[in-house]
Design a protein around this motif. Structure first.
Motif, PDB file in Angstrom:
ATOM      1  N   ASN A 290       0.811  -1.303  -0.160  1.00 26.54           N
ATOM      2  CA  ASN A 290       0.027  -0.082  -0.096  1.00 26.54           C
ATOM      3  C   ASN A 290       0.766   1.256  -0.008  1.00 26.54           C
ATOM      4  O   ASN A 290       0.656   2.245  -0.750  1.00 26.54           O
ATOM      5  CB  ASN A 290      -1.173  -0.001   1.179  1.00 26.54           C
ATOM      6  N   ASN A 291       1.874   1.294   0.632  1.00 28.37           N
ATOM      7  CA  ASN A 291       2.624   2.369   0.858  1.00 28.37           C
ATOM      8  C   ASN A 291       3.431   2.521  -0.490  1.00 28.37           C
ATOM      9  O   ASN A 291       3.705   3.922  -0.961  1.00 28.37           O
ATOM     10  CB  ASN A 291       3.575   2.269   2.048  1.00 28.37           C
ATOM     11  N   ILE A 292       4.069   1.515  -1.057  1.00 28.83           N
ATOM     12  CA  ILE A 292       4.805   1.927  -2.187  1.00 28.83           C
ATOM     13  C   ILE A 292       3.723   2.399  -3.439  1.00 28.83           C
ATOM     14  O   ILE A 292       4.248   3.345  -4.085  1.00 28.83           O
ATOM     15  CB  ILE A 292       5.535   0.515  -2.856  1.00 28.83           C
ATOM     16  N   THR A 293       2.860   1.563  -3.606  1.00 27.91           N
ATOM     17  CA  THR A 293       1.638   2.104  -4.313  1.00 27.91           C
ATOM     18  C   THR A 293       1.117   3.457  -4.222  1.00 27.91           C
ATOM     19  O   THR A 293       1.247   4.661  -5.106  1.00 27.91           O
ATOM     20  CB  THR A 293       0.451   1.411  -4.306  1.00 27.91           C
ATOM     21  N   ARG A 294       1.105   4.079  -3.114  1.00 33.37           N
ATOM     22  CA  ARG A 294       0.553   5.338  -2.769  1.00 33.37           C
ATOM     23  C   ARG A 294       1.819   6.423  -3.022  1.00 33.37           C
ATOM     24  O   ARG A 294       1.564   7.239  -3.548  1.00 33.37           O
ATOM     25  CB  ARG A 294       0.328   5.380  -1.030  1.00 33.37           C
ATOM     26  N   ILE A 295       3.039   6.163  -2.880  1.00 31.56           N
ATOM     27  CA  ILE A 295       4.099   7.000  -2.854  1.00 31.56           C
ATOM     28  C   ILE A 295       4.405   7.292  -4.732  1.00 31.56           C
ATOM     29  O   ILE A 295       4.524   8.218  -4.977  1.00 31.56           O
ATOM     30  CB  ILE A 295       5.373   6.447  -2.420  1.00 31.56           C
ATOM     31  N   ILE A 296       4.309   5.959  -5.142  1.00 32.69           N
ATOM     32  CA  ILE A 296       4.352   5.941  -6.726  1.00 32.69           C
ATOM     33  C   ILE A 296       3.314   6.943  -7.275  1.00 32.69           C
ATOM     34  O   ILE A 296       3.559   7.649  -8.365  1.00 32.69           O
ATOM     35  CB  ILE A 296       4.550   4.876  -7.238  1.00 32.69           C
ATOM     36  N   ASN A 297       2.052   6.847  -6.938  1.00 34.02           N
ATOM     37  CA  ASN A 297       0.911   7.558  -7.408  1.00 34.02           C
ATOM     38  C   ASN A 297       0.981   9.101  -7.143  1.00 34.02           C
ATOM     39  O   ASN A 297       0.536   9.776  -7.913  1.00 34.02           O
ATOM     40  CB  ASN A 297      -0.301   6.975  -6.859  1.00 34.02           C
TER      41      ASN A 297
ATOM     42  N   ASP B  95      11.645  14.077  -2.630  1.00 36.34           N
ATOM     43  CA  ASP B  95      10.618  13.591  -1.378  1.00 36.34           C
ATOM     44  C   ASP B  95      10.210  11.979  -1.527  1.00 36.34           C
ATOM     45  O   ASP B  95      10.126  11.331  -0.554  1.00 36.34           O
ATOM     46  CB  ASP B  95       9.623  14.629  -1.183  1.00 36.34           C
ATOM     47  N   ILE B  96       9.937  12.025  -2.875  1.00 39.44           N
ATOM     48  CA  ILE B  96       9.410  10.674  -3.178  1.00 39.44           C
ATOM     49  C   ILE B  96      10.493   9.448  -2.932  1.00 39.44           C
ATOM     50  O   ILE B  96      10.325   8.556  -2.410  1.00 39.44           O
ATOM     51  CB  ILE B  96       8.826  10.703  -4.699  1.00 39.44           C
ATOM     52  N   ILE B  97      11.695   9.992  -3.410  1.00 42.96           N
ATOM     53  CA  ILE B  97      13.061   8.978  -3.251  1.00 42.96           C
ATOM     54  C   ILE B  97      13.060   8.926  -1.748  1.00 42.96           C
ATOM     55  O   ILE B  97      13.519   7.562  -1.410  1.00 42.96           O
ATOM     56  CB  ILE B  97      14.006   9.640  -4.103  1.00 42.96           C
ATOM     57  N   ARG B  98      13.007   9.571  -0.949  1.00 40.76           N
ATOM     58  CA  ARG B  98      13.468   9.584   0.346  1.00 40.76           C
ATOM     59  C   ARG B  98      12.456   8.902   1.278  1.00 40.76           C
ATOM     60  O   ARG B  98      12.672   7.878   2.040  1.00 40.76           O
ATOM     61  CB  ARG B  98      13.451  11.136   1.179  1.00 40.76           C
ATOM     62  N   ASP B  99      11.125   9.132   0.761  1.00 37.10           N
ATOM     63  CA  ASP B  99       9.960   7.972   1.342  1.00 37.10           C
ATOM     64  C   ASP B  99      10.043   6.759   0.832  1.00 37.10           C
ATOM     65  O   ASP B  99       9.994   5.953   1.614  1.00 37.10           O
ATOM     66  CB  ASP B  99       8.666   8.785   0.822  1.00 37.10           C
ATOM     67  N   LEU B 100      10.487   6.597  -0.411  1.00 40.15           N
ATOM     68  CA  LEU B 100      10.701   4.962  -0.793  1.00 40.15           C
ATOM     69  C   LEU B 100      11.887   4.472  -0.085  1.00 40.15           C
ATOM     70  O   LEU B 100      11.691   3.088   0.245  1.00 40.15           O
ATOM     71  CB  LEU B 100      11.050   5.054  -2.279  1.00 40.15           C
ATOM     72  N   LEU B 101      13.054   5.187   0.030  1.00 39.12           N
ATOM     73  CA  LEU B 101      13.940   4.444   0.896  1.00 39.12           C
ATOM     74  C   LEU B 101      13.608   4.285   2.483  1.00 39.12           C
ATOM     75  O   LEU B 101      14.357   3.307   3.069  1.00 39.12           O
ATOM     76  CB  LEU B 101      15.286   5.518   1.066  1.00 39.12           C
ATOM     77  N   GLU B 102      12.450   4.670   2.878  1.00 36.61           N
ATOM     78  CA  GLU B 102      12.070   4.080   4.106  1.00 36.61           C
ATOM     79  C   GLU B 102      11.503   2.910   4.219  1.00 36.61           C
ATOM     80  O   GLU B 102      11.459   2.265   5.241  1.00 36.61           O
ATOM     81  CB  GLU B 102      11.175   5.280   4.719  1.00 36.61           C
ATOM     82  N   LEU B 103      11.099   2.392   2.930  1.00 35.35           N
ATOM     83  CA  LEU B 103      10.544   1.072   2.773  1.00 35.35           C
ATOM     84  C   LEU B 103      11.420   0.226   2.298  1.00 35.35           C
ATOM     85  O   LEU B 103      12.473   0.616   1.951  1.00 35.35           O
ATOM     86  CB  LEU B 103       9.309   1.217   1.789  1.00 35.35           C
ATOM     87  N   ASN B 104      11.297  -1.168   2.553  1.00 37.16           N
ATOM     88  CA  ASN B 104      12.180  -2.189   2.065  1.00 37.16           C
ATOM     89  C   ASN B 104      11.915  -2.351   0.538  1.00 37.16           C
ATOM     90  O   ASN B 104      10.961  -3.308   0.151  1.00 37.16           O
ATOM     91  CB  ASN B 104      11.949  -3.457   2.862  1.00 37.16           C
TER      92      ASN B 104
END
Length: 361
Positions: A57-64, A74-83
């Motif tokens: 859900n988080n990856i899909t939300r960020i990419i959207n 900011d998108i890149i930083r948020d993605l790096l918080e996820l595995n």
């Protein structure tokens, strides 16, 4: 027992039950995170399922949320918080789906993939397999909208040096060897996007492609519209693709020495690994999570240190104004989520052992 990186990233399925496969419905973050906190056994399959749903859900939300260059960092930083290692299938699927819906942002999506690829080789490798497989599938089905959007995306991945330019030459050859009105116009649009890069890296092969265009123009088989497009392309080439840069300055986010270029051919039998898009029970789940946490600290450590310095600085009063000015001038902005740790990170070592072909530029 000595544990190697290949053991840590062993993502073999362990026959998930029918109930596990039903966990593919979108759940809002405020609902999906609450059950996770109530599970105390972090080695249980239930915990893995819940964390997988949250990750998806988080990856899909960020990419959207990717739409312009203004929020890309900011998108890149948020993605790096996820595995992203565990969720690499989700990442690839989400980016390809979003680009298909918004092809006008293809260069932005390609910049995002370039940054992720520089940090996680296996994620970039999977993405290139997926998009080449998508091109072959669209061409075989004669799916014109998907074909046009896919080659547009590949063109910008070539510009970002995520994939070697030879794949662009192969695509142009396929589109022009049995030309139709649509395949020729698609080839023209594709070459306008990545011609500047190909002219620099593969000038001799690009010369052969323009010979094919000139032959089609000479035969005059497809009417005035196609002739006009080819003539315009020849004029753009004559001007050395002025006005059609390979990469816009604001999207050049990866240092040259950190770029990782994948080599792939249309003749290869490509496995898109769609099994990575769904939940698979991971026997090394807890170890993998700890491993990624270590990588994340290497990638985002500068940001955390900068935040810590700011917090400590707010609690301390300086008696000398000049020292305060020096401290302020010495702070480093870490708004860019890029990191040069990619070449030294464990993920890079893993990709050297298990990854396919790689060329450093």
């Amino acid at each position: 027992m000595t544990i190697t990186i290949s053991h840590v990233f062993d993502f073999r399925s362990v026959s998930p039950s029918k109930a596990i496969h039903n966990h593919n419905v979108y759940i809002p973050p405020f609902k999906s995170d609450k059950p996770i906190k109530n599970v105390h056994d972090k080695t249980s399959p239930l915990y893995q399922i819940l964390t997988w749903d949250s990750l998806r859900n988080n990856i899909t939300r960020i990419i959207n949320n990717v739409n312009t260059t203004t929020n890309l960092k900011d998108i890149i930083r948020d993605l790096l918080e996820l595995n992203l290692i565990r969720g690499r299938g989700i990442f690839c699927r989400s980016v390809l789906t979003s680009q298909m819906s918004h092809p006008e942002f293809s260069d932005v999506f390609s910049a995002l993939v370039a940054v992720v690829n520089s940090m996680f080789f296996e994620v970039g490798q999977l993405f290139i397999r997926r998009i080449v497989w998508q091109f072959k599938s669209a061409y075989k089905r004669n799916d014109k909208p998907q074909l046009l959007n896919t080659v547009k995306f590949i063109a910008h991945l070539v510009n970002q040096k995520v994939v070697h330019g030879i794949i662009a030459i192969e695509i142009l050859t396929v589109l022009l060897e049995k030309p139709s009105e649509y395949s020729v116009t698609t080839a023209v649009r594709f070459l306008v996007e990545c011609g500047s890069m190909l002219q620099d890296v593969l000038p001799n092969k690009l010369y052969g492609v323009f010979d094919l265009f000139c032959g089609i123009l000479y035969e005059a088989r497809f009417g005035k519209r196609v002739e006009f497009m080819i003539e315009k392309l020849l004029a753009i080439r004559k001007d050395d693709f002025q006005g059609y840069p390979a990469v816009r300055p604001e999207l050049d986010l990866v240092e040259e020495e950190d770029k990782l270029t994948h080599e792939v051919s249309l003749d290869e039998d490509i496995d898109p690994e769609f099994s990575l898009d769904v939940f698979n029970l991971d026997p090394y789940f807890e170890m993998n999570e700890k491993f990624y946490e270590g990588m994340k600290k290497d990638l985002l450590g500068d940001d955390e240190e900068s935040d810590g310095d700011q917090e400590s600085g707010s609690d301390v009063e300086s008696d000398e104004e000049s020292e305060g000015d020096q401290a302020t001038s010495g702070k480093v902005s870490n708004s860019d989520a890029r990191s040069s740790h990619s070449s030294d990170s464990p993920g890079s070592a893993n990709s050297d052992e298990n990854g396919g072909k790689r060329k450093r530029n």
